[in-house]
Motif scaffolding. Structure first.
Motif, PDB file in Angstrom:
ATOM      1  N   ALA A  73      -0.157   1.243   5.207  1.00 53.04           N
ATOM      2  CA  ALA A  73      -0.502   0.183   5.612  1.00 53.04           C
ATOM      3  C   ALA A  73      -1.131  -0.774   4.625  1.00 53.04           C
ATOM      4  O   ALA A  73      -2.137  -0.132   3.847  1.00 53.04           O
ATOM      5  N   VAL A  74      -1.090  -1.943   4.785  1.00 54.29           N
ATOM      6  CA  VAL A  74      -1.556  -2.889   3.836  1.00 54.29           C
ATOM      7  C   VAL A  74      -2.620  -3.812   4.582  1.00 54.29           C
ATOM      8  O   VAL A  74      -2.131  -4.399   5.691  1.00 54.29           O
ATOM      9  N   PHE A  75      -3.901  -3.830   3.928  1.00 54.52           N
ATOM     10  CA  PHE A  75      -4.804  -4.745   4.451  1.00 54.52           C
ATOM     11  C   PHE A  75      -5.201  -5.694   3.508  1.00 54.52           C
ATOM     12  O   PHE A  75      -5.647  -5.579   2.589  1.00 54.52           O
ATOM     13  N   GLN A  76      -5.367  -7.087   4.070  1.00 52.15           N
ATOM     14  CA  GLN A  76      -5.710  -8.086   3.052  1.00 52.15           C
ATOM     15  C   GLN A  76      -6.999  -8.660   3.933  1.00 52.15           C
ATOM     16  O   GLN A  76      -7.001  -9.341   4.965  1.00 52.15           O
ATOM     17  N   ILE A 121      -4.452  -0.620   0.578  1.00 56.44           N
ATOM     18  CA  ILE A 121      -3.372   0.120   0.803  1.00 56.44           C
ATOM     19  C   ILE A 121      -3.846   1.467   1.345  1.00 56.44           C
ATOM     20  O   ILE A 121      -4.287   2.409   0.487  1.00 56.44           O
ATOM     21  N   GLU A 122      -3.437   1.796   2.521  1.00 56.08           N
ATOM     22  CA  GLU A 122      -3.931   3.132   3.050  1.00 56.08           C
ATOM     23  C   GLU A 122      -3.097   4.279   2.464  1.00 56.08           C
ATOM     24  O   GLU A 122      -1.713   4.499   2.478  1.00 56.08           O
ATOM     25  N   VAL A 136       3.308   4.600   0.184  1.00 53.36           N
ATOM     26  CA  VAL A 136       2.282   3.846  -0.520  1.00 53.36           C
ATOM     27  C   VAL A 136       3.234   3.097  -1.652  1.00 53.36           C
ATOM     28  O   VAL A 136       2.860   2.063  -2.148  1.00 53.36           O
ATOM     29  N   GLN A 137       4.234   3.622  -2.219  1.00 53.78           N
ATOM     30  CA  GLN A 137       5.063   2.932  -3.157  1.00 53.78           C
ATOM     31  C   GLN A 137       5.636   1.949  -2.712  1.00 53.78           C
ATOM     32  O   GLN A 137       5.655   0.946  -2.873  1.00 53.78           O
ATOM     33  N   ARG A 138       6.213   2.015  -1.315  1.00 50.52           N
ATOM     34  CA  ARG A 138       6.875   0.761  -0.657  1.00 50.52           C
ATOM     35  C   ARG A 138       5.679  -0.213  -0.520  1.00 50.52           C
ATOM     36  O   ARG A 138       5.836  -1.577  -0.676  1.00 50.52           O
ATOM     37  N   GLN A 142       5.481  -4.251  -1.925  1.00 47.15           N
ATOM     38  CA  GLN A 142       4.947  -5.489  -1.016  1.00 47.15           C
ATOM     39  C   GLN A 142       3.779  -6.232  -1.615  1.00 47.15           C
ATOM     40  O   GLN A 142       3.775  -7.503  -1.744  1.00 47.15           O
ATOM     41  N   VAL A 143       2.817  -5.566  -2.062  1.00 47.97           N
ATOM     42  CA  VAL A 143       1.713  -6.144  -2.490  1.00 47.97           C
ATOM     43  C   VAL A 143       1.758  -6.856  -3.673  1.00 47.97           C
ATOM     44  O   VAL A 143       1.268  -7.984  -4.088  1.00 47.97           O
TER      45      VAL A 143
END
Length: 160
Positions: A73-76, A121-122, A136-138, A142-143
């Motif tokens: 999961a990505v948090f901005q 990134i979780e 996390v690689q995916r 994305q990031v």
């Protein structure tokens, strides 16, 4: 000036994702002749974050997190929401990037960025290891793409 700082420990699997993202962005920036977007690998040194951020107008930080969310999961998040005061201790290892955001603003004043975005990134795996987990690689991919778009809006190309 936009400054990018990746944080983490490359020897602890997903904890190294911030450094890996920063290094990928550094290679991309260098290949395109972008001259005004410095990228730094701060590792786990919060003091490096504080001093590298000084003078930037806009700062992007990238790091792994453990919030209990799904791996990858990505948090901005705006940096102001994550900045924390630091109780003095006996080790610089206790001074993290979130402390650096808080202290840098107080120490450097107007010479410290107020426009701060943190990409978290979780992590799935934080044990010893040199590889990122698949989710996390995916997320790192994305990031990297998200930050490339930000760089494109801020960058000046070097005359080659």
């Amino acid at each position: 000036m936009l400054t990018i700082i990746g944080c983490g420990n490359l020897n602890r699997s997903d904890d190294g994702v911030g450094v890996i993202v920063a290094r990928r962005l550094m290679d991309w920036i260098n290949a395109r002749g972008i001259s005004d977007v410095p990228v730094f690998d701060a590792g786990t040194a919060g003091m490096d974050v504080m001093f590298r951020a000084r003078g930037a107008k806009k700062l992007i930080l990238i790091d792994a997190c453990r919030s209990g969310s799904e791996a990858g999961a990505v948090f901005q998040v705006p940096g102001a929401e994550l900045a924390q005061g630091h109780d003095p201790g006996y080790s610089l290892h206790d001074f993290r990037w979130d402390h650096a955001l808080y202290a840098g603003r107080r120490i450097f004043g107007a010479d410290f960025p107020t426009d701060v975005t943190v990409f978290l990134i979780e992590a799935a795996e934080l044990g010893l290891g040199l590889e990122l987990s698949e989710p996390v690689q995916r997320a790192a991919d994305q990031v990297v793409d998200d930050i490339k778009a930000i760089i494109e809006r801020h960058a000046v190309r070097a005359i080659v």
